[in-house]
Design a protein around this motif. Structure first.
Motif, PDB file in Angstrom:
ATOM      1  N   GLN A   1       0.790  -1.097   0.122  1.00  0.00           N
ATOM      2  CA  GLN A   1       0.227  -0.056  -0.068  1.00  0.00           C
ATOM      3  C   GLN A   1       0.928   1.314  -0.029  1.00  0.00           C
ATOM      4  OE1 GLN A   1      -3.527  -0.385   2.899  1.00  0.00           O
ATOM      5  NE2 GLN A   1      -2.452  -2.658   3.045  1.00  0.00           N
ATOM      6  N   LYS A   2       2.050   0.854  -0.348  1.00  0.00           N
ATOM      7  CA  LYS A   2       3.085   2.251  -0.359  1.00  0.00           C
ATOM      8  C   LYS A   2       3.353   2.986   0.740  1.00  0.00           C
ATOM      9  CE  LYS A   2       2.444   2.280  -4.982  1.00  0.00           C
ATOM     10  NZ  LYS A   2       1.247   1.120  -5.239  1.00  0.00           N
ATOM     11  N   ILE A   3       3.266   1.966   2.008  1.00  0.00           N
ATOM     12  CA  ILE A   3       3.708   2.844   3.130  1.00  0.00           C
ATOM     13  C   ILE A   3       5.301   2.596   3.292  1.00  0.00           C
ATOM     14  CG2 ILE A   3       3.428   2.707   5.562  1.00  0.00           C
ATOM     15  CD1 ILE A   3       0.656   1.651   5.321  1.00  0.00           C
ATOM     16  N   ALA A   4       5.864   3.512   3.727  1.00  0.00           N
ATOM     17  CA  ALA A   4       7.498   3.359   3.574  1.00  0.00           C
ATOM     18  C   ALA A   4       7.895   2.278   4.474  1.00  0.00           C
ATOM     19  CB  ALA A   4       8.155   4.689   3.870  1.00  0.00           C
ATOM     20  N   PRO A   5       9.069   1.578   3.822  1.00  0.00           N
ATOM     21  CA  PRO A   5       9.426   0.493   4.719  1.00  0.00           C
ATOM     22  C   PRO A   5       9.406   0.482   6.267  1.00  0.00           C
ATOM     23  CG  PRO A   5      10.487   0.739   2.635  1.00  0.00           C
ATOM     24  CD  PRO A   5       9.749   1.802   3.024  1.00  0.00           C
ATOM     25  N   ALA A   6      10.147   1.585   6.859  1.00  0.00           N
ATOM     26  CA  ALA A   6      10.344   1.493   8.052  1.00  0.00           C
ATOM     27  C   ALA A   6       8.823   1.733   8.800  1.00  0.00           C
ATOM     28  CB  ALA A   6      11.337   2.736   8.712  1.00  0.00           C
ATOM     29  N   GLN A   7       8.142   2.700   8.407  1.00  0.00           N
ATOM     30  CA  GLN A   7       6.812   2.931   8.681  1.00  0.00           C
ATOM     31  C   GLN A   7       5.745   1.769   8.720  1.00  0.00           C
ATOM     32  OE1 GLN A   7       5.620   6.837   9.329  1.00  0.00           O
ATOM     33  NE2 GLN A   7       7.843   6.175  10.033  1.00  0.00           N
ATOM     34  N   ALA A   8       6.020   0.874   7.521  1.00  0.00           N
ATOM     35  CA  ALA A   8       5.332  -0.348   7.507  1.00  0.00           C
ATOM     36  C   ALA A   8       5.564  -1.357   8.559  1.00  0.00           C
ATOM     37  CB  ALA A   8       5.224  -0.898   6.028  1.00  0.00           C
ATOM     38  N   ALA A   9       6.971  -1.369   8.859  1.00  0.00           N
ATOM     39  CA  ALA A   9       7.476  -2.347  10.151  1.00  0.00           C
ATOM     40  C   ALA A   9       6.923  -1.759  11.235  1.00  0.00           C
ATOM     41  CB  ALA A   9       8.987  -2.318   9.933  1.00  0.00           C
ATOM     42  N   ILE A  10       6.993  -0.484  11.598  1.00  0.00           N
ATOM     43  CA  ILE A  10       6.450  -0.278  12.881  1.00  0.00           C
ATOM     44  C   ILE A  10       4.883  -0.437  12.998  1.00  0.00           C
ATOM     45  CG2 ILE A  10       6.320   1.999  14.210  1.00  0.00           C
ATOM     46  CD1 ILE A  10       8.749   3.224  12.939  1.00  0.00           C
ATOM     47  N   LEU A  11       4.111  -0.041  12.148  1.00  0.00           N
ATOM     48  CA  LEU A  11       2.793  -0.186  12.121  1.00  0.00           C
ATOM     49  C   LEU A  11       2.386  -1.666  12.043  1.00  0.00           C
ATOM     50  CD1 LEU A  11      -0.137   0.907  11.855  1.00  0.00           C
ATOM     51  CD2 LEU A  11       0.030   1.164   9.529  1.00  0.00           C
ATOM     52  N   GLY A  12       3.045  -2.576  11.183  1.00  0.00           N
ATOM     53  CA  GLY A  12       2.773  -3.787  11.112  1.00  0.00           C
ATOM     54  C   GLY A  12       2.934  -4.719  12.592  1.00  0.00           C
ATOM     55  N   VAL A  13       4.052  -4.108  13.213  1.00  0.00           N
ATOM     56  CA  VAL A  13       4.554  -4.760  14.485  1.00  0.00           C
ATOM     57  C   VAL A  13       3.389  -4.426  15.381  1.00  0.00           C
ATOM     58  CG1 VAL A  13       6.171  -4.976  16.244  1.00  0.00           C
ATOM     59  CG2 VAL A  13       6.961  -5.191  14.018  1.00  0.00           C
ATOM     60  N   TYR A  14       3.103  -3.223  15.568  1.00  0.00           N
ATOM     61  CA  TYR A  14       2.266  -2.839  16.306  1.00  0.00           C
ATOM     62  C   TYR A  14       0.685  -3.527  16.154  1.00  0.00           C
ATOM     63  CZ  TYR A  14      -0.525   0.188  19.294  1.00  0.00           C
ATOM     64  OH  TYR A  14      -1.180   0.858  20.487  1.00  0.00           O
ATOM     65  N   LEU A  15       0.228  -3.657  14.955  1.00  0.00           N
ATOM     66  CA  LEU A  15      -1.115  -4.035  14.706  1.00  0.00           C
ATOM     67  C   LEU A  15      -1.035  -5.793  15.050  1.00  0.00           C
ATOM     68  CD1 LEU A  15      -1.770  -2.396  11.471  1.00  0.00           C
ATOM     69  CD2 LEU A  15      -3.066  -2.244  13.555  1.00  0.00           C
ATOM     70  N   HIS A  16       0.187  -6.420  14.735  1.00  0.00           N
ATOM     71  CA  HIS A  16       0.375  -7.853  15.348  1.00  0.00           C
ATOM     72  C   HIS A  16       0.209  -7.922  16.580  1.00  0.00           C
ATOM     73  CE1 HIS A  16       3.328 -11.263  15.492  1.00  0.00           C
ATOM     74  NE2 HIS A  16       2.708 -11.679  14.608  1.00  0.00           N
ATOM     75  N   GLY A  17       1.085  -7.343  17.491  1.00  0.00           N
ATOM     76  CA  GLY A  17       1.083  -7.351  18.982  1.00  0.00           C
ATOM     77  C   GLY A  17      -0.307  -7.051  19.575  1.00  0.00           C
ATOM     78  N   SER A  18      -1.048  -6.058  18.829  1.00  0.00           N
ATOM     79  CA  SER A  18      -2.515  -5.461  19.443  1.00  0.00           C
ATOM     80  C   SER A  18      -3.307  -6.589  19.203  1.00  0.00           C
ATOM     81  CB  SER A  18      -2.704  -4.111  18.449  1.00  0.00           C
ATOM     82  OG  SER A  18      -3.911  -4.038  18.774  1.00  0.00           O
ATOM     83  N   ALA A  19      -3.272  -7.343  17.962  1.00  0.00           N
ATOM     84  CA  ALA A  19      -4.207  -8.469  17.687  1.00  0.00           C
ATOM     85  C   ALA A  19      -4.042  -9.492  18.772  1.00  0.00           C
ATOM     86  CB  ALA A  19      -4.024  -9.076  15.993  1.00  0.00           C
ATOM     87  N   GLY A  20      -2.699  -9.740  18.965  1.00  0.00           N
ATOM     88  CA  GLY A  20      -2.564 -10.655  19.933  1.00  0.00           C
ATOM     89  C   GLY A  20      -2.816 -10.594  21.407  1.00  0.00           C
ATOM     90  N   ASP A  21      -2.812  -9.038  21.758  1.00  0.00           N
ATOM     91  CA  ASP A  21      -3.302  -8.531  23.138  1.00  0.00           C
ATOM     92  C   ASP A  21      -4.976  -8.578  23.189  1.00  0.00           C
ATOM     93  OD1 ASP A  21      -0.796  -8.070  23.776  1.00  0.00           O
ATOM     94  OD2 ASP A  21      -1.072  -6.015  23.511  1.00  0.00           O
ATOM     95  N   ILE A  22      -5.687  -8.213  22.047  1.00  0.00           N
ATOM     96  CA  ILE A  22      -7.006  -8.499  21.885  1.00  0.00           C
ATOM     97  C   ILE A  22      -7.586 -10.094  22.031  1.00  0.00           C
ATOM     98  CG2 ILE A  22      -9.072  -8.236  20.250  1.00  0.00           C
ATOM     99  CD1 ILE A  22      -7.568  -5.837  19.207  1.00  0.00           C
ATOM    100  N   TYR A  23      -6.971 -10.973  21.596  1.00  0.00           N
ATOM    101  CA  TYR A  23      -7.218 -12.413  21.651  1.00  0.00           C
ATOM    102  C   TYR A  23      -7.077 -12.803  23.198  1.00  0.00           C
ATOM    103  CZ  TYR A  23      -7.345 -17.020  21.815  1.00  0.00           C
ATOM    104  OH  TYR A  23      -7.577 -18.447  21.952  1.00  0.00           O
ATOM    105  N   ALA A  24      -5.815 -12.283  23.627  1.00  0.00           N
ATOM    106  CA  ALA A  24      -5.302 -12.740  24.864  1.00  0.00           C
ATOM    107  C   ALA A  24      -6.330 -12.218  26.040  1.00  0.00           C
ATOM    108  CB  ALA A  24      -3.977 -12.449  25.335  1.00  0.00           C
ATOM    109  N   ASN A  25      -6.704 -11.013  25.832  1.00  0.00           N
ATOM    110  CA  ASN A  25      -7.444 -10.322  26.853  1.00  0.00           C
ATOM    111  C   ASN A  25      -9.061 -11.010  26.826  1.00  0.00           C
ATOM    112  OD1 ASN A  25      -6.049  -8.543  27.851  1.00  0.00           O
ATOM    113  ND2 ASN A  25      -6.265  -6.789  26.230  1.00  0.00           N
TER     114      ASN A  25
END
Ligand SMILES: NC(=O)C1=CN([C@@H]2O[C@H](COP(=O)(O)OP(=O)(O)OC[C@H]3O[C@@H](n4cnc5c(N)ncnc54)[C@H](O)[C@@H]3O)[C@@H](O)[C@H]2O)[C@@H](O)CC1
Ligand SMILES: [K+]
Length: 502
Positions: A452-476
């Protein structure tokens, strides 16, 4: 959020005092009020034993002791002596001695170290001014605190811990805190697994440090909070069509490892990509078509592994690695791919990283800003060993700078290092995510964001955040133990929503 060195924090304190302007003693009072408020919202008035040193960390502790005593707490204070106090500590010592109901133990007078069996403990022996591992009476007090079975709240840092490198500090010379109240900013040392034994839960307390100074001061270290991740998330265009969100190519899977390709494909689609083509060995065709019908499938000439890659023209981003194995044909296909890639952004994971560590000459062929997502073992194979977490962080930065790439070092506080050497520590996620397939999901998410043309470092920061957040939502909702990679995919939608609503 910026993370500053201890040295920089002192400079921010100094500039606040000069520019606000405010007297140092009043700034200490403000910090102590913030800590007292934190304590009184968390604990009902009761017994508190305060250990205070002779510097400003001790000054904070004595101010908190006074405020709690006035608030009706039963306060005991323990100090090595009342000599050689810093000016602010001296003032707070004098103020405290006016309160007759506070019990004061001075070890220089031959008093024994108190051994309370109730209430809470406040640790203000040493803060950011530590300049050598604790020894003598201070060490005795640290060890006495660690023998108590009470909750310990450390002021600014667990006494004995430095803000950054602690490679020369033995564990027994650091207070084991239940909570650490970090003044102004988090400390880098809180984010290292090796300090988990002493930091406990940490909380950043704001106490009005000078805004403009903070904004102007640069640092290589940042913490990703929800607002930082949200700022990266692009708004979706009402008139968009699927071409708007890019076409991703995922190269994934081998015989017996098609699950990795399925998980990464699903995650890429859930991350909002317009189109996805998954290139896989022939045996993977039916699996992919039935489990991920939204993806197109490009079939390799090999039945069991990836040995080639399709024409790259249609693709905006390429993800390679999950489940591909280490066979010679696959290594050759990866080397060829690196020779043919043009404008596409790339994310590499798992076996693609192991191929890189077996063929380090390929590192020179990586397009600038390629995203690598190693876990610590994979990173060690790529970059060599380290003897402590601080050295590991330095190695991570150096590796990203040297190769001009983005490196996502996975673990608690997953760290993203950019080609400029800036590091972003993630704040979402939980131990339940250390399970099979979790990394494949992350690769898929980052691939979807890159497309989606998000710059690589930003894509990594956002991707890692969302990935962890999905895990937290499930774990809660369920539990950490039962978390599987598919649960991460299933909760990605909620992770996006939570972030947008934040
Ligand atoms: N500007 C200010 O007044 C502010 C200061 N703050 C507090 O000030 C703290 C830093 O204060 P200081 O710079 O005075 O330093 P500390 O209070 O951390 O300790 C300094 C004292 O301990 C001695 N020391 C260092 N290492 C030792 C060791 N291993 N064993 C025994 N003694 C040792 C030093 O010689 C010095 O006397 C912060 O951590 C924070 O708690 C906060 O109050 C915020 C504002
Ligand atoms: K402390």
């Amino acid at each position: 959020m910026k993370i500053f060195t201890t040295h920089q924090t002192k400079e921010i304190d100094r500039r606040t005092i000069e520019l606000e302007p405010i007297l140092s003693i009043n700034l200490m009072e403000r910090a102590s009020i913030a800590m007292t408020q934190w304590l009184t919202t968390r604990f009902a008035p009761g017994v508190v034993t305060v250990f205070a040193g002779n510097g400003n960390n001790g000054g904070d502790a004595l101010a908190v002791a006074r405020m709690l005593a006035i608030g009706g707490w039963e306060v005991t204070v323990c100090m090595a002596s009342h000599n050689n106090l810093s000016p602010e500590c001296q003032i707070n010592y004098t103020r405290l001695t006016h309160l007759t109901k506070v019990k004061l133990h001075l070890l220089a007078n031959g008093d024994a170290i108190p051994q309370p069996d109730e209430g809470i403990v406040i640790d203000g022996l040493l803060g950011s001014g530590i300049n050598r591992p604790a020894e003598g009476t201070v060490l005795d007090m640290i060890q006495a605190i660690n023998r108590l079975s009470l909750q310990v709240v450390s002021i600014d840092l667990p006494s004995g811990l430095r803000g950054e490198d602690n490679s020369d500090v033995p564990h027994h010379a650091i207070v084991s805190a239940t909570h650490t109240l970090s003044l102004g900013f988090p400390k880098l040392a809180f984010l290292f697994p090796e300090n988990d034994h002493c930091v406990g839960e940490w909380h950043v307390l704001e106490f009005g440090l000078h805004r403009t100074t903070i904004e102007a001061m640069t640092t290589p270290w940042h913490l990703t909070r929800a607002m930082d991740a949200k700022a990266i998330l692009p708004a979706r265009d009402k008139f968009a069509h699927k071409g708007h969100y890019g076409h991703a190519l995922l190269m994934s899977g081998s015989y017996g490892m098609m699950g990795a390709a399925v998980l990464a494909s699903k995650a890429c689609l859930k991350a909002g990509v317009g189109l996805l083509t998954t290139h896989a060995p022939r045996y993977g065709y039916e699996i992919l078509q039935t489990t991920v019908p939204e993806a197109m499938v490009s079939i390799d000439r090999s039945d069991i592994l990836i040995s080639e890659f399709p024409d790259l023209t249609p693709y905006d981003a390429i993800g390679i690695g999950p489940g591909i194995g280490l066979k010679t044909n696959t290594c050759e296909a990866l080397a060829q791919l690196l020779d043919h890639i043009t404008t596409q952004r790339m994310v590499m994971d798992a076996d693609a990283l192991n191929i890189l560590s077996q063929h380090p000459e390929l590192l020179d062929k990586l397009p600038r800003e390629t995203v690598l997502t190693p876990h610590p073992k994979e990173f060690q194979r790529l970059a060599g060993n380290w003897s402590n977490d601080y050295e590991r962080l330095e190695r991570l930065r150096a590796f990203a700078i040297k190769h001009g790439i983005v490196v996502v070092l996975k673990g608690a506080y997953t760290t993203i290092a950019t080609p400029e050497g800036t590091c972003y520590f993630n704040t979402t996620g939980n131990p339940g995510m250390a399970s099979a397939g979790s990394g494949d999901v992350l690769t898929g998410i980052i691939l979807g964001l890159l497309s989606q043309k998000i710059a690589p470092a930003q894509a990594a920061i956002l991707g890692v955040y969302l990935h962890g957040s999905a895990g937290d939502i499930y774990a809660n909702a369920e539990s950490e133990e039962s978390l599987t990679a598919n649960d991460l995919v299933r909760h990605l939608g909620q992770a996006f929503r939570e972030l947008k609503n934040n």
